[in-house]
Design a protein around this motif. Structure first.
Motif, PDB file in Angstrom:
ATOM      1  N   ALA A  62      -2.053  -5.026 -10.597  1.00 56.14           N
ATOM      2  CA  ALA A  62      -0.748  -5.599 -10.215  1.00 56.14           C
ATOM      3  C   ALA A  62      -0.461  -6.906 -10.947  1.00 56.14           C
ATOM      4  O   ALA A  62       0.680  -7.359 -10.988  1.00 56.14           O
ATOM      5  CB  ALA A  62      -0.680  -5.819  -8.705  1.00 56.14           C
TER       6      ALA A  62
ATOM      7  N   ARG B  76       0.839  -1.210   0.000  1.00 55.66           N
ATOM      8  CA  ARG B  76       0.000   0.000   0.000  1.00 55.66           C
ATOM      9  C   ARG B  76       0.872   1.258   0.000  1.00 55.66           C
ATOM     10  O   ARG B  76       0.662   2.181  -0.802  1.00 55.66           O
ATOM     11  CB  ARG B  76      -0.925   0.013   1.223  1.00 55.66           C
ATOM     12  CG  ARG B  76      -1.808   1.247   1.299  1.00 55.66           C
ATOM     13  CD  ARG B  76      -2.831   1.152   2.421  1.00 55.66           C
ATOM     14  NE  ARG B  76      -2.238   1.122   3.752  1.00 55.66           N
ATOM     15  CZ  ARG B  76      -1.778   2.193   4.406  1.00 55.66           C
ATOM     16  NH1 ARG B  76      -1.837   3.399   3.853  1.00 55.66           N
ATOM     17  NH2 ARG B  76      -1.267   2.083   5.618  1.00 55.66           N
TER      18      ARG B  76
ATOM     19  N   GLN C 149      -6.310  -1.842  -7.830  1.00 57.19           N
ATOM     20  CA  GLN C 149      -4.840  -1.857  -7.872  1.00 57.19           C
ATOM     21  C   GLN C 149      -4.300  -3.293  -7.846  1.00 57.19           C
ATOM     22  O   GLN C 149      -3.300  -3.605  -8.494  1.00 57.19           O
ATOM     23  CB  GLN C 149      -4.266  -1.058  -6.694  1.00 57.19           C
ATOM     24  CG  GLN C 149      -4.403   0.448  -6.884  1.00 57.19           C
ATOM     25  CD  GLN C 149      -4.195   1.232  -5.594  1.00 57.19           C
ATOM     26  OE1 GLN C 149      -4.073   0.657  -4.505  1.00 57.19           O
ATOM     27  NE2 GLN C 149      -4.166   2.549  -5.706  1.00 57.19           N
TER      28      GLN C 149
ATOM     29  N   GLN D  61      -8.196   0.079  -4.015  1.00 56.47           N
ATOM     30  CA  GLN D  61      -7.107  -0.885  -3.782  1.00 56.47           C
ATOM     31  C   GLN D  61      -7.384  -2.218  -4.464  1.00 56.47           C
ATOM     32  O   GLN D  61      -6.465  -2.886  -4.948  1.00 56.47           O
ATOM     33  CB  GLN D  61      -6.923  -1.088  -2.273  1.00 56.47           C
ATOM     34  CG  GLN D  61      -6.326   0.121  -1.582  1.00 56.47           C
ATOM     35  CD  GLN D  61      -6.452   0.048  -0.069  1.00 56.47           C
ATOM     36  OE1 GLN D  61      -7.279  -0.703   0.472  1.00 56.47           O
ATOM     37  NE2 GLN D  61      -5.655   0.823   0.628  1.00 56.47           N
TER      38      GLN D  61
ATOM     39  N   GLN E 232       0.356  -3.209 -14.417  1.00 54.48           N
ATOM     40  CA  GLN E 232       1.564  -2.864 -13.652  1.00 54.48           C
ATOM     41  C   GLN E 232       2.643  -3.932 -13.851  1.00 54.48           C
ATOM     42  O   GLN E 232       3.832  -3.622 -13.920  1.00 54.48           O
ATOM     43  CB  GLN E 232       1.229  -2.713 -12.162  1.00 54.48           C
ATOM     44  CG  GLN E 232       0.312  -1.541 -11.853  1.00 54.48           C
ATOM     45  CD  GLN E 232       0.949  -0.207 -12.225  1.00 54.48           C
ATOM     46  OE1 GLN E 232       1.874   0.260 -11.580  1.00 54.48           O
ATOM     47  NE2 GLN E 232       0.468   0.406 -13.293  1.00 54.48           N
TER      48      GLN E 232
ATOM     49  N   THR F  92       5.751   1.634  -9.237  1.00 49.57           N
ATOM     50  CA  THR F  92       5.119   0.556  -9.996  1.00 49.57           C
ATOM     51  C   THR F  92       5.238  -0.717  -9.168  1.00 49.57           C
ATOM     52  O   THR F  92       6.344  -1.162  -8.877  1.00 49.57           O
ATOM     53  CB  THR F  92       5.846   0.372 -11.336  1.00 49.57           C
ATOM     54  OG1 THR F  92       5.710   1.573 -12.088  1.00 49.57           O
ATOM     55  CG2 THR F  92       5.282  -0.799 -12.123  1.00 49.57           C
TER      56      THR F  92
ATOM     57  N   ILE G  13       2.660   1.803  -3.373  1.00 51.54           N
ATOM     58  CA  ILE G  13       1.765   2.315  -4.429  1.00 51.54           C
ATOM     59  C   ILE G  13       1.447   3.789  -4.157  1.00 51.54           C
ATOM     60  O   ILE G  13       1.465   4.622  -5.075  1.00 51.54           O
ATOM     61  CB  ILE G  13       0.469   1.476  -4.496  1.00 51.54           C
ATOM     62  CG1 ILE G  13       0.776   0.066  -5.014  1.00 51.54           C
ATOM     63  CG2 ILE G  13      -0.571   2.152  -5.404  1.00 51.54           C
ATOM     64  CD1 ILE G  13      -0.410  -0.895  -4.994  1.00 51.54           C
TER      65      ILE G  13
END
Ligand code: FE2
Length: 426
Positions: free
Chosen positions: A351, A298, A347, A344, A355, A306, A301
């Motif tokens: 990921a 967390r 995210q 999140q 990313q 990255t 990011i």
């Protein structure tokens, strides 16, 4: 005339009812569906308001050790060290053909699950470089369908194992793409530092990327990531260096970690956390409470770095599970990192898609006009649903061609006089 028109798709960024046009293997348009409703196309695929995503990318894997469950035996302590010892016993027994066979089988699993790019470390400790030749052959065999990037990985230590520096250079000369390292496994902290300097200098000389297994320990004083960050700047490697694992950061003093993360952002470091492996390996020397061990996803990011999630292992001396499912990886990363907010959750999906592509240097592979038409249609409404359900990959598309498909997961219930279809979606 379009080669393929995908209609009524939901995209990971929240857009709904989108049409994606594909011509000559590339995306030619991504627009609201009604704008392409009457476009002529050889084939049309109705996404039925399900999620059309960029492909999954595994930013950290080991193809040379995969699919060897129980060989020579299962890791009883569950520690990194026992895994390395077991691999040391296993690897001299493996032939090039053995590694090619298991790596090929794993690549089939990966493609079926929508993984279209993998960064795989390959152990260069053995002077025969059998694993290197095997994975170079697999890389060429799968080239039309899979971007396989190889990292020269000195598993037994660059300085700790005699001849590793020479082997690593030979592996690069054979065509391995990226420079690896394992500073926390060298004999001393000082040797770890020397290994980082040697590897970064080599990367600068050869114009290559770097990806090191770094600080994969619960020891908060394992601070090789600080040295790697400093050498990234010293050798002008910003944007080309990845720190993999970084689990010691979990246990570091908060004040030190805050300074470190700022320096990492300045150096444009890439980070790969491997949640399946590290929730299993870390904390093994703790009684209670037991640390989770995953790096500070967390905070990294939020600092603008990255950050990708990798699978790391599948059925090998370190980890007995794994099936090439990056949604399983995202699911574990979300839970271990308590990344449960809506932003999140997205995210965590990024990921294992965009990313992770960024870590491999494949930034131009998203769902945008001009990009190669690589994508996955998932039996899910949105990224959160995809992670929750480890959603079925209905269609995997590479350069505009469907290369894998799986029927939707639907159960038929018979409850007395009622017949009900269940697909776990709201
Ligand atoms: Fe690894």
């Amino acid at each position: 005339m379009l080669d393929l028109l995908i209609r009524h798709a939901n995209l990971p960024d929240g857009q709904t009812d989108v049409a994606v046009a594909i011509q000559n293997g590339c995306i030619s348009a991504v627009v609201p569906d009604q704008l392409l409703a009457s476009a002529a196309s050889i084939k049309t695929l109705d996404a039925e308001h399900q999620l059309l995503s960029p492909p999954f990318v595994d930013a950290h894997f080991h193809l040379d050790s995969a699919l060897r469950y129980g060989q020579p035996r299962v890791n009883e302590s569950g520690t990194l060290r026992e895994g390395i010892a077991l691999w040391g016993m296993l690897k001299p027994t493996l032939t090039q053909a053995d590694i090619e066979q298991s790596a090929t089988q794993y690549c089939h699993w990966a493609l079926a699950n929508g993984i279209l790019a993998i960064r795989s470390h390959v152990d260069i400790s053995d002077p025969s470089l059998v694993a290197v030749q095997a994975l170079l052959n697999v890389r060429s065999a799968f080239k039309p369908w899979l971007d396989l990037q190889l990292v020269a990985f000195p598993q037994d230590g660059l300085l700790r194992r005699a001849g590793a520096q020479d082997n690593l250079i030979r592996a690069l000369d054979m065509g391995v793409d990226v420079i690896g390292g394992i500073p926390h496994f060298e004999r001393t902290f000082q040797d770890g530092t020397l290994s980082i300097e040697w590897l970064c200098r080599l990367a600068a000389e050869r114009g290559l990327m770097v990806d090191m297994h770094c600080d994969e320990t619960d020891d908060p004083m394992s601070r090789h990531i600080e040295t790697l960050t400093a050498n990234t700047v010293r050798f002008g490697l910003q944007g080309r260096v990845t720190g993999s694992h970084l689990t010691s950061m979990h246990s570091m003093d908060n004040d030190y970690a805050a300074k470190l993360i700022h320096l990492m952002a300045e150096a444009d470091m890439r980070v790969v956390a491997n949640p399946l492996i590290n929730i299993t390996l870390q904390g093994r020397h703790d009684t209670y409470p037991k640390r989770r061990g995953m790096t500070r996803v967390r905070e990294l990011i939020e600092a603008g770095l990255t950050v990708a999630f990798g699978q790391d292992c599948a059925m090998d001396p370190w980890y007995s599970f794994g099936s090439g499912d990056m949604l399983e990886v995202a699911h574990m990363g979300l839970h271990v990192g308590q990344l449960t907010s809506q932003a999140q959750t997205t995210q965590c999906f990024d990921a294992v898609t965009t990313q992770a592509a960024c870590v491999l240097g494949l930034e131009a592979r998203g769902l945008a006009p001009g990009a190669r038409a690589d994508m996955v249609l998932l039996q899910a409404n949105n990224p959160s649903d995809a992670i929750r359900l480890r959603a079925t990959r209905l269609a995997v598309i590479r350069a505009g061609q469907c290369i894998a498909s799986t029927p939707p997961k639907v159960a038929e219930l018979s409850l007395g006089s009622q017949n009900i279809s269940v697909n776990w979606r709201l």
